[in-house]
Design a protein around this motif. Structure first.
Motif, PDB file in Angstrom:
ATOM      1  N   UNK A  22      -9.878  -1.689 -26.331  1.00  0.00           N
ATOM      2  CA  UNK A  22      -8.594  -1.576 -25.641  1.00  0.00           C
ATOM      3  C   UNK A  22      -8.638  -2.264 -24.279  1.00  0.00           C
ATOM      4  N   UNK A  23      -9.802  -2.260 -23.643  1.00  0.00           N
ATOM      5  CA  UNK A  23      -9.940  -2.994 -22.368  1.00  0.00           C
ATOM      6  C   UNK A  23      -9.981  -4.503 -22.608  1.00  0.00           C
ATOM      7  N   UNK A  24     -10.685  -4.926 -23.677  1.00  0.00           N
ATOM      8  CA  UNK A  24     -10.848  -6.353 -23.943  1.00  0.00           C
ATOM      9  C   UNK A  24      -9.550  -7.019 -24.378  1.00  0.00           C
ATOM     10  N   UNK A  25      -8.553  -6.243 -24.754  1.00  0.00           N
ATOM     11  CA  UNK A  25      -7.260  -6.832 -25.101  1.00  0.00           C
ATOM     12  C   UNK A  25      -6.646  -7.566 -23.921  1.00  0.00           C
ATOM     13  N   UNK A  26      -7.103  -7.245 -22.713  1.00  0.00           N
ATOM     14  CA  UNK A  26      -6.547  -7.873 -21.504  1.00  0.00           C
ATOM     15  C   UNK A  26      -7.279  -9.162 -21.123  1.00  0.00           C
ATOM     16  N   UNK A  27      -8.346  -9.495 -21.838  1.00  0.00           N
ATOM     17  CA  UNK A  27      -9.150 -10.674 -21.492  1.00  0.00           C
ATOM     18  C   UNK A  27      -8.370 -11.960 -21.731  1.00  0.00           C
ATOM     19  N   UNK A  28      -7.769 -12.091 -22.914  1.00  0.00           N
ATOM     20  CA  UNK A  28      -7.003 -13.300 -23.224  1.00  0.00           C
ATOM     21  C   UNK A  28      -6.017 -12.994 -24.334  1.00  0.00           C
ATOM     22  N   UNK A  29      -5.046 -13.879 -24.491  1.00  0.00           N
ATOM     23  CA  UNK A  29      -4.044 -13.687 -25.535  1.00  0.00           C
ATOM     24  C   UNK A  29      -4.664 -13.783 -26.917  1.00  0.00           C
TER      25      UNK A  29
END
Length: 404
Positions: A22-29
Motif C-alpha cells: 500500500x505504501x509502494x503504490x505511491x512510488x510510481x504510476x
C-alpha cells in the motif's frame, strides 16, 4: 529500476506484506497499476498461502458490550503481546459487533440483520450489504407452542466463479407439525451484488453457527430430528457454486460421533471429536479431543487423525478446544481453549504450552485473517475499487453502498 524485467518486479512485490504494498503504490504510476491489477492481487494471495502465516492476524471478538474487536499480530506470538483494538466500520455504542466469518483476507461483520457488511482490514475497504429480503419460516400447520427457531449463516469463496458469498439460513421446528421443519436459505454474491434463494436446508443445524468454510462449501453438524436424542449427527456442506446441501462422509474409523465440532486448519476441513469419561450416573468429563483432517476435500479416504489432545492436569480442565492455525514453522498448531486462552501444541513432541498474550481479555472468540489486497467491488467495477483504495488511510474506511 527500468533495467529490471517487469515480471521480476512483479514477482518480488508479490512476496511482500500488504502494508508495504500500500505504501509502494505511491512510488510510481506503473507500480500502482501493477499492484492494483487483478492478476497481481491473485498472485500475491497465492504467495501468502504458500508462505504460511507470514502476514496473518488474529481478530478477537471479546465478549463485552462495546469496543469488542481486537487484533493480534500472529508473527509476534512467540513473544508477549497485548491485543490491539480494531477501528472497524460497524463500531457503535449499543452492543458488540459479531464476526461471522473470514475468507482470503475478507471478514464478514454484523451488528444485526440490517447492519452488516464485508471488510478488508488490510486495505480498510468496506462494503455494506443490502438487506436480505427473505420470508422467515412461519409456524408449520398444526404446530403447538413456540417450537425452535434460529438464524445461522456464514461466509465463503466460490473458486469456480471467483466470487465471495454470504449465506443466511432461517429455520423453524415443531415436532408435532407436518412438516416439522421449515427453512429458507439465501445467498448473497459479492460479484453480482444480489441475494438469491437456493435449496432449503433439509436438516436442523446444530454446530458451527457460522459454518466452517472449506472446499468451496460451508459446513455444519446437523440432525434430521432435533427432538430425538437418538437422531444421528450428520456432517453436511452447502455447495457455494450451485447452492445445494450435500452430506460429507465421516472418517472410516471415527467411531460413534456423539460430541462433534468443526474447524478449518490450513484450508482443510477438520472434525473435532470429544471422548467422554463417565464419573457417575449423571456426570461426564471430557477425557480427550481427537482432531481429524480431510486433506483432499470430498475424498473420504483422505481423512487422517492429525493429533489428539489429552485433558490437562490440575484445575485447568478444558471443555472445548479448537485448532486455529499452524505456526510459521508448521511444527506447532495454535489452539483456542474454552474461549479464554491460546495454547501451542507441538506436533513433534506432542506437548502443550501456553501462548504469551497479555492485556487480559476474559473471554473471546478468534478468527484468522490473512493480509490481502482482495477487492470488494461487484460486477467488475474497477473504478469503485480503485477509488476505495485511493481514499484509504490508517483511520478511514470506505463504504460502498449497493442499491438493489
Amino acid at each position: 529500476m527500468s533495467d529490471i524485467p517487469p515480471e521480476v518486479i512483479s514477482e518480488i512485490l508479490s512476496r511482500l506484506p500488504v502494508k508495504s504494498l500500500l505504501r509502494f503504490r505511491c512510488v510510481s504510476k506503473s507500480i500502482k497499476t501493477l499492484i492494483d491489477s487483478p492478476k497481481f492481487i491473485e498472485a500475491h494471495l497465492k504467495n501468502q498461502e504458500l508462505k504460511p502465516n507470514s502476514d496473518l492476524k488474529l481478530i478477537l471478538k471479546a465478549h463485552i458490550d462495546a469496543d469488542n474487536l481486537f487484533s493480534l499480530d500472529f508473527t509476534s506470538m512467540a513473544s508477549t503481546q497485548m491485543p490491539r483494538e480494531l477501528a472497524h466500520p460497524l463500531k457503535h455504542l449499543y452492543g458488540p459487533t459479531q464476526v461471522l466469518g473470514s475468507c482470503r483476507g475478507l471478514v464478514l461483520i454484523s451488528n444485526n440483520m440490517n447492519d452488516n457488511g464485508v471488510w478488508n482490514p488490510s486495505t480498510k475497504v468496506f462494503r455494506k450489504l443490502p438487506f436480505c429480503q427473505f420470508n422467515p419460516p412461519r409456524k408449520p400447520p398444526g404446530g403447538r407452542g413456540p417450537g425452535l427457531a434460529q438464524i445461522r449463516g456464514g461466509f465463503g469463496y466460490d473458486c469456480l466463479a471467483d466470487d465471495y458469498k454470504v449465506v443466511t439460513i432461517a429455520q423453524l421446528y415443531h415436532p408435532d407439525a407436518e412438516p416439522s421443519l421449515v427453512s429458507e436459505t439465501m445467498v448473497f454474491s459479492l460479484k453480482l451484488g444480489e441475494w438469491k434463494k437456493v435449496q432449503d436446508c433439509p436438516y436442523w443445524l446444530l454446530k458451527e453457527d457460522n459454518g466452517a468454510s472449506a472446499g468451496g462449501a460451508l459446513h455444519w453438524i446437523v440432525t434430521k430430528d432435533p427432538a430425538a436424542w437418538w437422531s444421528p449427527l450428520i456432517l453436511v456442506g452447502l455447495n457455494l457454486r450451485n447452492g445445494s446441501f450435500q452430506e460429507v462422509a465421516y472418517p472410516e474409523n471415527l467411531g460413534n460421533p456423539l460430541q462433534m465440532n468443526l474447524a478449518v486448519l490450513g484450508e482443510c476441513l477438520c472434525l473435532l471429536k470429544g471422548h467422554l469419561t463417565c464419573t457417575n450416573a449423571k456426570n461426564h468429563v471430557l477425557d480427550r479431543i481427537d482432531i481429524w483432517m480431510m486433506k483432499v476435500y470430498g475424498v473420504k479416504e483422505s481423512w487422517v487423525k492429525l493429533f489428539s489432545v489429552e485433558q490437562l492436569e490440575g484445575r485447568q480442565h478444558f471443555r472445548y478446544l479448537r485448532p486455529i492455525t499452524y505456526s510459521v514453522t508448521g511444527k506447532e498448531v495454535l489452539l483456542e481453549m474454552d474461549n479464554r486462552k491460546f495454547l501451542w501444541y507441538s506436533l513433534e513432541r506432542k506437548l502443550l504450552k501456553h501462548a504469551k498474550i497479555s492485556g487480559g481479555l476474559d473471554t473471546f472468540e478468534s478468527v484468522v485473517c490473512l493480509g490481502s489486497l482482495v477487492p470488494l467491488y461487484g460486477g467488475g467495477n474497477e473504478k469503485d475499487r480503485m477509488k476505495g483504495i485511493e481514499q484509504r488511510d490508517d483511520s478511514v474506511t470506505v463504504e460502498i453502498k449497493m442499491e438493489l
